[in-house]
Design a protein around this motif. Structure first.
Motif, PDB file in Angstrom:
ATOM      1  N   LEU A   1      62.311 114.749  22.195  1.00 21.70           N
ATOM      2  CA  LEU A   1      62.659 115.870  21.324  1.00 21.70           C
ATOM      3  C   LEU A   1      63.542 116.798  22.137  1.00 21.70           C
ATOM      4  N   ALA A   2      64.731 117.095  21.608  1.00 27.90           N
ATOM      5  CA  ALA A   2      65.725 117.803  22.404  1.00 27.90           C
ATOM      6  C   ALA A   2      66.426 118.883  21.583  1.00 27.90           C
ATOM      7  N   SER A   3      66.892 119.913  22.275  1.00 26.24           N
ATOM      8  CA  SER A   3      67.693 120.976  21.665  1.00 26.24           C
ATOM      9  C   SER A   3      69.064 120.947  22.322  1.00 26.24           C
ATOM     10  N   ARG A   4      70.067 120.480  21.578  1.00 32.15           N
ATOM     11  CA  ARG A   4      71.371 120.206  22.179  1.00 32.15           C
ATOM     12  C   ARG A   4      72.138 121.481  22.513  1.00 32.15           C
ATOM     13  N   GLN A   5      72.796 121.451  23.663  1.00 31.62           N
ATOM     14  CA  GLN A   5      73.616 122.537  24.201  1.00 31.62           C
ATOM     15  C   GLN A   5      72.864 123.871  24.260  1.00 31.62           C
ATOM     16  N   ALA A   6      71.559 123.812  24.403  1.00 29.64           N
ATOM     17  CA  ALA A   6      70.747 125.028  24.371  1.00 29.64           C
ATOM     18  C   ALA A   6      70.556 125.663  25.739  1.00 29.64           C
ATOM     19  N   GLN A   7      71.340 125.216  26.732  1.00 29.66           N
ATOM     20  CA  GLN A   7      71.297 125.883  28.040  1.00 29.66           C
ATOM     21  C   GLN A   7      72.031 127.221  27.994  1.00 29.66           C
ATOM     22  N   LYS A   8      72.792 127.461  26.928  1.00 32.24           N
ATOM     23  CA  LYS A   8      73.619 128.656  26.836  1.00 32.24           C
ATOM     24  C   LYS A   8      72.767 129.914  26.677  1.00 32.24           C
ATOM     25  N   ALA A   9      73.291 131.020  27.196  1.00 30.43           N
ATOM     26  CA  ALA A   9      72.587 132.297  27.094  1.00 30.43           C
ATOM     27  C   ALA A   9      72.315 132.626  25.632  1.00 30.43           C
ATOM     28  N   GLY A  10      71.121 133.138  25.373  1.00 32.25           N
ATOM     29  CA  GLY A  10      70.715 133.449  24.014  1.00 32.25           C
ATOM     30  C   GLY A  10      69.898 132.355  23.374  1.00 32.25           C
ATOM     31  N   TYR A  11      69.857 131.186  24.014  1.00 33.61           N
ATOM     32  CA  TYR A  11      69.078 130.052  23.509  1.00 33.61           C
ATOM     33  C   TYR A  11      67.961 129.751  24.511  1.00 33.61           C
ATOM     34  N   GLN A  12      68.145 128.745  25.377  1.00 32.77           N
ATOM     35  CA  GLN A  12      67.250 128.466  26.504  1.00 32.77           C
ATOM     36  C   GLN A  12      65.768 128.487  26.104  1.00 32.77           C
ATOM     37  N   PRO A  13      65.352 127.534  25.266  1.00 29.73           N
ATOM     38  CA  PRO A  13      63.986 127.566  24.721  1.00 29.73           C
ATOM     39  C   PRO A  13      62.881 127.489  25.760  1.00 29.73           C
ATOM     40  N   PHE A  14      63.144 126.846  26.913  1.00 27.79           N
ATOM     41  CA  PHE A  14      62.130 126.751  27.961  1.00 27.79           C
ATOM     42  C   PHE A  14      62.214 127.906  28.956  1.00 27.79           C
ATOM     43  N   GLY A  15      63.228 128.769  28.805  1.00 28.67           N
ATOM     44  CA  GLY A  15      63.493 129.788  29.798  1.00 28.67           C
ATOM     45  C   GLY A  15      62.321 130.710  30.084  1.00 28.67           C
ATOM     46  N   LYS A  16      61.561 131.070  29.052  1.00 27.87           N
ATOM     47  CA  LYS A  16      60.423 131.968  29.234  1.00 27.87           C
ATOM     48  C   LYS A  16      59.082 131.255  29.041  1.00 27.87           C
ATOM     49  N   ALA A  17      59.137 129.954  28.857  1.00 25.39           N
ATOM     50  CA  ALA A  17      57.904 129.218  28.580  1.00 25.39           C
ATOM     51  C   ALA A  17      57.053 129.073  29.837  1.00 25.39           C
ATOM     52  N   SER A  18      55.768 129.228  29.672  1.00 26.36           N
ATOM     53  CA  SER A  18      54.850 129.020  30.792  1.00 26.36           C
ATOM     54  C   SER A  18      54.223 127.635  30.751  1.00 26.36           C
ATOM     55  N   ALA A  19      54.145 127.035  29.555  1.00 30.56           N
ATOM     56  CA  ALA A  19      53.510 125.728  29.414  1.00 30.56           C
ATOM     57  C   ALA A  19      53.966 125.080  28.109  1.00 30.56           C
ATOM     58  N   VAL A  20      53.746 123.790  28.014  1.00 30.55           N
ATOM     59  CA  VAL A  20      53.943 123.072  26.763  1.00 30.55           C
ATOM     60  C   VAL A  20      52.592 122.503  26.333  1.00 30.55           C
ATOM     61  N   GLN A  21      52.236 122.733  25.062  1.00 34.98           N
ATOM     62  CA  GLN A  21      50.964 122.245  24.535  1.00 34.98           C
ATOM     63  C   GLN A  21      51.236 121.250  23.413  1.00 34.98           C
ATOM     64  N   PHE A  22      50.329 120.281  23.239  1.00 32.28           N
ATOM     65  CA  PHE A  22      50.483 119.300  22.179  1.00 32.28           C
ATOM     66  C   PHE A  22      49.153 118.599  21.932  1.00 32.28           C
ATOM     67  N   TRP A  23      49.029 118.031  20.739  1.00 33.04           N
ATOM     68  CA  TRP A  23      47.891 117.208  20.372  1.00 33.04           C
ATOM     69  C   TRP A  23      48.346 115.752  20.377  1.00 33.04           C
ATOM     70  N   LEU A  24      47.507 114.869  20.909  1.00 32.18           N
ATOM     71  CA  LEU A  24      47.850 113.462  21.051  1.00 32.18           C
ATOM     72  C   LEU A  24      46.658 112.604  20.662  1.00 32.18           C
TER      73      LEU A  24
END
Length: 418
Positions: free
Chosen positions: A296-319
């Motif tokens: 699962l990817a967010s394309r070209q999201a390294q740009k300022a104003g995007y960066q979805p993981f930039g402030k993330a402390s963890a990733v959670q999921f159910w499996l």
């Protein structure tokens, strides 16, 4: 990628979710902006009028079934047609990758309406009917799916493109694809062409044939539009730039800002009703004995104003195991930079302790630091679940969430489509 001949030149197509919690547009304008649209795909009944453009069944118009966001590339064993893509065919759309809100555009929804009058070419000059393939010149009496004929071009004598819209009503589309300005070979990366409609300073999107015909006759081939980003759930207008990326990567389906790519899979489901937590949807993949996975990817999201993981402390999921076993599949979880193909260390599920369990599901939480990335978290734009040991494995994922990440807030529900 899918090569498509658009109205003006060779146009290559390389190819939703909720935006609740995104900020609303302020003021009475509703956030409308000016844009331009062409179309791709369509019924052979219409397309065969232009047999000199390319071979059947696409006749050079391309195919909206396969998109660069991955949503429509599912259930290969069934065969993929417009009847089994996850969104209505009139809602499929591609965004030009030079548009300012292209980053994180997969799954974003827009309201689009036709704008009467002259069509702008690149450089804001008026589009000239001699610039490329002129559909009316080849089949002026071709009808759309409602048996309507073309309304004509009021400025045809001046060789300028004008469009007469059906009305001022709008349609709602979801971005499932992209329209690249620079055409490259998907295998070698070699540049082999330019796509003029998607390279200009005019905001551009490709609508599917079925969406385009809701606004104007397809014989126009190109039209000016007014558009605005909206919530896929409520159709309320949203802030334009930067584009909203949901901190929930997968809720009832892939959320706004995220592409979905299974690979080397036996079967897969974009969303499987009832397979998720509490009877919600889940995304489920069966991987054969050779290594494969789901990204699962967010394309070209390294740009300022995007960066979805930039402030993330963890990733959670159910499996869970898709086949009902109480044994949790021992996948490898990894993150990385989707566009630059840079990756961090993988974390094995077997090395983790579940946060909680519910039925055959187990919830895991992985600190971002556990991936030991050799680059800043602001550059992380993808998460992957791989069958690294090569064993046969069948699993379902639900509620994949970035804790503290995204440029939206909180978990959303995404049961509706445009």
């Amino acid at each position: 990628m899918r090569a498509v001949l658009a109205l003006t030149a060779l146009l290559c197509i390389s190819g939703a979710a909720a935006q609740a919690n995104a900020p609303l547009i302020q003021g009475e304008s509703g956030g409308w902006r000016q844009g331009r649209a062409t179309f791709y795909g369509g019924p052979e009944r219409f397309l065969q009028n232009f047999a000199d453009r390319g071979p059947p069944p696409e006749y050079g118009f391309g195919n909206a079934i396969f998109g660069s966001c991955g949503y429509t590339q599912q259930n290969y064993t069934e065969g993929v047609t417009y009847a089994n893509v996850p969104y209505p065919k009139e809602a499929l759309a591609a965004l030009a990758n030079i548009d300012e809100d292209f980053p994180g555009s997969c799954g974003r929804c827009y309201e689009v309406r036709c704008k009467n009058g002259l069509v702008l070419s690149n450089g804001t000059s008026i589009f000239n009917t001699t610039q490329g393939y002129n559909l009316p010149a080849h089949a002026p009496n071709a009808t759309d799916d409602y048996n309507r004929t073309w309304l004509g071009n009021p400025t045809e004598a001046l060789q300028e493109q004008s469009v007469l819209c059906w009305n001022t009503s709008s349609i709602f589309v979801v971005i499932t694809d992209n329209c690249p300005c620079i055409q490259t070979n998907v295998t070698t990366g070699e540049v082999n062409g330019v796509n003029p409609p998607c390279c200009g300073d005019v905001y551009h999107m490709d609508l599917s044939y079925w969406g385009f015909q809701q606004l104007a006759h397809p014989l126009n081939g190109i039209m000016m539009t007014e558009f605005r980003p909206v919530s896929c759930d409520t159709h309320e207008p949203l802030q334009f730039n930067p584009g909203f990326i949901n901190s929930t990567i997968y809720g009832d389906k892939v959320e706004t800002g995220w592409a979905w790519f299974p690979y080397k899979q036996n079967t897969d489901n974009f969303w499987l009703p009832g397979a998720g937590i509490g009877g919600s949807n889940a995304t489920c993949v069966e991987l054969g004995p050779k290594a494969g996975g789901l990204t699962l990817a967010s394309r070209q999201a390294q740009k300022a104003g995007y960066q979805p993981f930039g402030k993330a402390s963890a990733v959670q999921f159910w499996l869970k195991d898709k086949n009902g076993s109480s044994t949790i599949p021992d996948l490898s979880v990894s993150v990385g930079d989707y566009d630059d193909k840079k990756y961090c260390s993988a974390v094995k599920i077997s090395s983790l302790t579940p946060v909680q369990k519910q039925g055959t599901y187990a919830q895991f939480s992985i600190p971002i630091t556990s991936f030991q990335c050799p680059f800043p978290a602001t550059q992380i734009t993808q998460i992957g679940f791989q069958n690294s040991d090569g064993q046969l494995v069948s699993f379902c994922l639900d509620e994949i969430v970035l804790v503290g990440g995204g440029n939206g807030s909180g978990k959303v529900s995404s049961s509706s489509v445009p």
